[in-house]
Motif scaffolding. Structure first.
Motif, PDB file in Angstrom:
ATOM      1  N   ARG A  15      11.356  42.766 -28.361  1.00 42.31           N
ATOM      2  CA  ARG A  15      10.734  43.357 -29.365  1.00 42.31           C
ATOM      3  C   ARG A  15       9.943  42.516 -30.310  1.00 42.31           C
ATOM      4  NH1 ARG A  15      15.998  45.524 -29.525  1.00 42.31           N
ATOM      5  NH2 ARG A  15      16.684  44.289 -31.299  1.00 42.31           N
ATOM      6  N   ILE A  16      10.293  41.117 -30.386  1.00 47.46           N
ATOM      7  CA  ILE A  16       9.776  40.204 -31.298  1.00 47.46           C
ATOM      8  C   ILE A  16       8.174  39.954 -30.603  1.00 47.46           C
ATOM      9  CG2 ILE A  16       9.670  37.890 -32.001  1.00 47.46           C
ATOM     10  CD1 ILE A  16      12.780  38.187 -32.334  1.00 47.46           C
ATOM     11  N   ILE A  17       8.421  39.646 -29.353  1.00 46.82           N
ATOM     12  CA  ILE A  17       7.106  39.279 -28.535  1.00 46.82           C
ATOM     13  C   ILE A  17       6.128  40.429 -28.682  1.00 46.82           C
ATOM     14  CG2 ILE A  17       6.130  38.775 -26.282  1.00 46.82           C
ATOM     15  CD1 ILE A  17       8.655  37.106 -25.852  1.00 46.82           C
ATOM     16  N   ALA A  18       6.603  41.956 -28.481  1.00 48.54           N
ATOM     17  CA  ALA A  18       5.684  42.950 -28.575  1.00 48.54           C
ATOM     18  C   ALA A  18       5.232  43.422 -29.630  1.00 48.54           C
ATOM     19  CB  ALA A  18       6.470  44.091 -27.783  1.00 48.54           C
ATOM     20  N   ARG A  19       5.579  42.743 -31.004  1.00 54.71           N
ATOM     21  CA  ARG A  19       5.123  43.454 -32.060  1.00 54.71           C
ATOM     22  C   ARG A  19       3.604  43.293 -32.545  1.00 54.71           C
ATOM     23  NH1 ARG A  19       9.030  40.072 -35.944  1.00 54.71           N
ATOM     24  NH2 ARG A  19      11.140  41.549 -35.566  1.00 54.71           N
ATOM     25  N   ASN A  20       3.122  42.273 -31.944  1.00 52.51           N
ATOM     26  CA  ASN A  20       1.552  42.026 -32.015  1.00 52.51           C
ATOM     27  C   ASN A  20       0.723  42.383 -30.797  1.00 52.51           C
ATOM     28  OD1 ASN A  20       1.778  40.912 -34.675  1.00 52.51           O
ATOM     29  ND2 ASN A  20       2.384  39.084 -33.775  1.00 52.51           N
ATOM     30  N   ASP A  37      -0.070  47.401 -21.178  1.00 52.80           N
ATOM     31  CA  ASP A  37       0.374  48.524 -21.321  1.00 52.80           C
ATOM     32  C   ASP A  37       1.823  48.648 -21.996  1.00 52.80           C
ATOM     33  OD1 ASP A  37       0.964  51.394 -21.991  1.00 52.80           O
ATOM     34  OD2 ASP A  37      -0.383  52.026 -20.082  1.00 52.80           O
ATOM     35  N   TYR A  38       1.862  48.516 -23.379  1.00 53.51           N
ATOM     36  CA  TYR A  38       3.353  48.373 -23.973  1.00 53.51           C
ATOM     37  C   TYR A  38       3.957  49.797 -23.934  1.00 53.51           C
ATOM     38  CZ  TYR A  38       2.299  43.586 -25.190  1.00 53.51           C
ATOM     39  OH  TYR A  38       1.880  42.373 -25.303  1.00 53.51           O
ATOM     40  N   ASP A  39       3.553  51.015 -23.566  1.00 48.97           N
ATOM     41  CA  ASP A  39       4.164  52.124 -23.364  1.00 48.97           C
ATOM     42  C   ASP A  39       4.283  52.514 -21.940  1.00 48.97           C
ATOM     43  OD1 ASP A  39       4.201  52.458 -26.240  1.00 48.97           O
ATOM     44  OD2 ASP A  39       2.022  52.965 -26.143  1.00 48.97           O
ATOM     45  N   ALA A  40       3.817  51.914 -21.036  1.00 55.82           N
ATOM     46  CA  ALA A  40       4.005  52.244 -19.580  1.00 55.82           C
ATOM     47  C   ALA A  40       5.294  52.220 -19.186  1.00 55.82           C
ATOM     48  CB  ALA A  40       3.052  51.377 -18.701  1.00 55.82           C
ATOM     49  N   GLY A  41       5.460  53.279 -18.069  1.00 51.04           N
ATOM     50  CA  GLY A  41       6.834  53.084 -17.105  1.00 51.04           C
ATOM     51  C   GLY A  41       7.194  51.633 -16.458  1.00 51.04           C
ATOM     52  N   PRO A  42       8.347  51.457 -15.887  1.00 54.98           N
ATOM     53  CA  PRO A  42       8.656  50.165 -15.309  1.00 54.98           C
ATOM     54  C   PRO A  42       7.839  50.156 -13.974  1.00 54.98           C
ATOM     55  CG  PRO A  42      10.516  51.920 -15.186  1.00 54.98           C
ATOM     56  CD  PRO A  42       9.351  52.546 -16.037  1.00 54.98           C
ATOM     57  N   ASP A  68       7.142  34.415 -22.681  1.00 59.39           N
ATOM     58  CA  ASP A  68       5.647  34.984 -22.992  1.00 59.39           C
ATOM     59  C   ASP A  68       5.630  36.425 -22.307  1.00 59.39           C
ATOM     60  OD1 ASP A  68       4.386  32.775 -24.075  1.00 59.39           O
ATOM     61  OD2 ASP A  68       4.451  31.862 -22.251  1.00 59.39           O
ATOM     62  N   PRO A  69       4.639  37.044 -22.789  1.00 61.60           N
ATOM     63  CA  PRO A  69       4.378  38.428 -22.270  1.00 61.60           C
ATOM     64  C   PRO A  69       3.707  38.578 -21.000  1.00 61.60           C
ATOM     65  CG  PRO A  69       2.856  38.101 -23.917  1.00 61.60           C
ATOM     66  CD  PRO A  69       3.759  36.817 -23.909  1.00 61.60           C
ATOM     67  N   PHE A  70       3.677  39.342 -20.247  1.00 59.75           N
ATOM     68  CA  PHE A  70       3.064  39.420 -18.940  1.00 59.75           C
ATOM     69  C   PHE A  70       2.933  40.646 -18.302  1.00 59.75           C
ATOM     70  CE2 PHE A  70       4.960  35.188 -18.480  1.00 59.75           C
ATOM     71  CZ  PHE A  70       4.038  34.410 -17.642  1.00 59.75           C
ATOM     72  N   HIS A  71       1.823  41.033 -17.501  1.00 60.67           N
ATOM     73  CA  HIS A  71       1.761  42.451 -16.885  1.00 60.67           C
ATOM     74  C   HIS A  71       2.964  42.366 -16.073  1.00 60.67           C
ATOM     75  CE1 HIS A  71      -2.535  41.830 -17.843  1.00 60.67           C
ATOM     76  NE2 HIS A  71      -2.251  43.016 -18.429  1.00 60.67           N
ATOM     77  N   ARG A  72       3.522  43.575 -15.413  1.00 63.07           N
ATOM     78  CA  ARG A  72       4.418  43.445 -14.659  1.00 63.07           C
ATOM     79  C   ARG A  72       3.976  42.902 -13.343  1.00 63.07           C
ATOM     80  NH1 ARG A  72       9.136  45.314 -14.042  1.00 63.07           N
ATOM     81  NH2 ARG A  72       9.357  46.330 -15.741  1.00 63.07           N
ATOM     82  N   ALA A  73       2.594  43.031 -12.805  1.00 66.20           N
ATOM     83  CA  ALA A  73       2.033  42.710 -11.530  1.00 66.20           C
ATOM     84  C   ALA A  73       2.249  41.141 -11.557  1.00 66.20           C
ATOM     85  CB  ALA A  73       0.822  43.361 -11.091  1.00 66.20           C
ATOM     86  N   CYS A  74       1.420  40.700 -12.809  1.00 74.24           N
ATOM     87  CA  CYS A  74       1.203  39.189 -13.039  1.00 74.24           C
ATOM     88  C   CYS A  74       2.776  38.346 -12.956  1.00 74.24           C
ATOM     89  CB  CYS A  74       0.667  39.002 -14.079  1.00 74.24           C
ATOM     90  SG  CYS A  74      -1.132  39.479 -14.233  1.00 74.24           S
ATOM     91  N   ASN A  75       3.685  39.172 -13.442  1.00 72.28           N
ATOM     92  CA  ASN A  75       5.106  38.512 -13.602  1.00 72.28           C
ATOM     93  C   ASN A  75       5.438  38.560 -11.940  1.00 72.28           C
ATOM     94  OD1 ASN A  75       7.291  37.402 -14.416  1.00 72.28           O
ATOM     95  ND2 ASN A  75       8.426  39.323 -14.329  1.00 72.28           N
ATOM     96  N   ARG A  76       5.357  39.439 -11.226  1.00 71.61           N
ATOM     97  CA  ARG A  76       5.651  39.293  -9.880  1.00 71.61           C
ATOM     98  C   ARG A  76       4.986  38.421  -9.098  1.00 71.61           C
ATOM     99  NH1 ARG A  76      10.449  41.619  -8.342  1.00 71.61           N
ATOM    100  NH2 ARG A  76       9.437  42.084  -6.509  1.00 71.61           N
ATOM    101  N   ALA A  77       3.591  38.285  -9.292  1.00 72.19           N
ATOM    102  CA  ALA A  77       2.894  37.234  -8.365  1.00 72.19           C
ATOM    103  C   ALA A  77       3.185  35.800  -9.020  1.00 72.19           C
ATOM    104  CB  ALA A  77       1.208  37.577  -8.744  1.00 72.19           C
ATOM    105  N   LYS A  78       3.702  35.675 -10.138  1.00 73.00           N
ATOM    106  CA  LYS A  78       3.974  34.263 -10.699  1.00 73.00           C
ATOM    107  C   LYS A  78       5.080  33.691 -10.179  1.00 73.00           C
ATOM    108  CE  LYS A  78       5.254  32.271 -15.056  1.00 73.00           C
ATOM    109  NZ  LYS A  78       6.629  31.972 -14.740  1.00 73.00           N
ATOM    110  N   SER A  79       6.217  34.631 -10.029  1.00 70.66           N
ATOM    111  CA  SER A  79       7.377  34.313  -9.380  1.00 70.66           C
ATOM    112  C   SER A  79       7.958  33.531 -10.338  1.00 70.66           C
ATOM    113  CB  SER A  79       7.075  34.167  -7.963  1.00 70.66           C
ATOM    114  OG  SER A  79       8.452  33.795  -7.425  1.00 70.66           O
ATOM    115  N   ASP A  80       8.425  32.192  -9.826  1.00 73.64           N
ATOM    116  CA  ASP A  80       9.173  31.219 -10.556  1.00 73.64           C
ATOM    117  C   ASP A  80       8.203  30.100 -10.606  1.00 73.64           C
ATOM    118  OD1 ASP A  80       9.360  30.349  -8.038  1.00 73.64           O
ATOM    119  OD2 ASP A  80      11.212  29.819  -8.083  1.00 73.64           O
TER     120      ASP A  80
END
Length: 100
Positions: A15-20, A37-42, A68-80
């Motif tokens: 919630r804190i990260i998504a505020r802005n 897209d802060y309103d998109a589904g999972p 940090d905030p990420f697009h879901r696809a970017c997070n998956r590609a970034k991995s660890d």
């Protein structure tokens, strides 16, 4: 090595990260210039997720200043990998379907 995560703290950090509504933090963003897209589904690759800047398995902490905030696809590609590090073998995109 497993790290116990507190879901209340996780949700508060989200919630804190998504505020802005900040942009994707990954240096190799798959969608440069396209906002999260802060309103998109999972299942949406542009949906909002939070990831650790320094992965937990590389000594990172589960604190707000390490997230940090990420697009879901970017997070998956970034991995660890670290945010400014391109994964070995280039960027891989993982697509999964889940039913909750």
């Amino acid at each position: 090595m497993s790290t116990n995560r507190n879901t209340t703290i996780r949700d508060r950090h989200r919630r804190i990260i998504a505020r802005n509504k900040p942009p994707c933090a990954w240096a190799h963003c798959l969608y440069p210039g396209i906002p999260i897209d802060y309103d998109a589904g999972p299942d949406d690759p542009l949906s909002y997720v939070v990831d650790h800047r320094i992965p937990l398995n590389k000594g990172g902490s589960d604190t707000l200043d390490n997230k940090d905030p990420f697009h879901r696809a970017c997070n998956r590609a970034k991995s660890d990998h670290l945010p400014d590090e391109e994964p070995p073998g280039g960027i891989r995109i993982h697509v999964t379907k889940r039913t909750w």
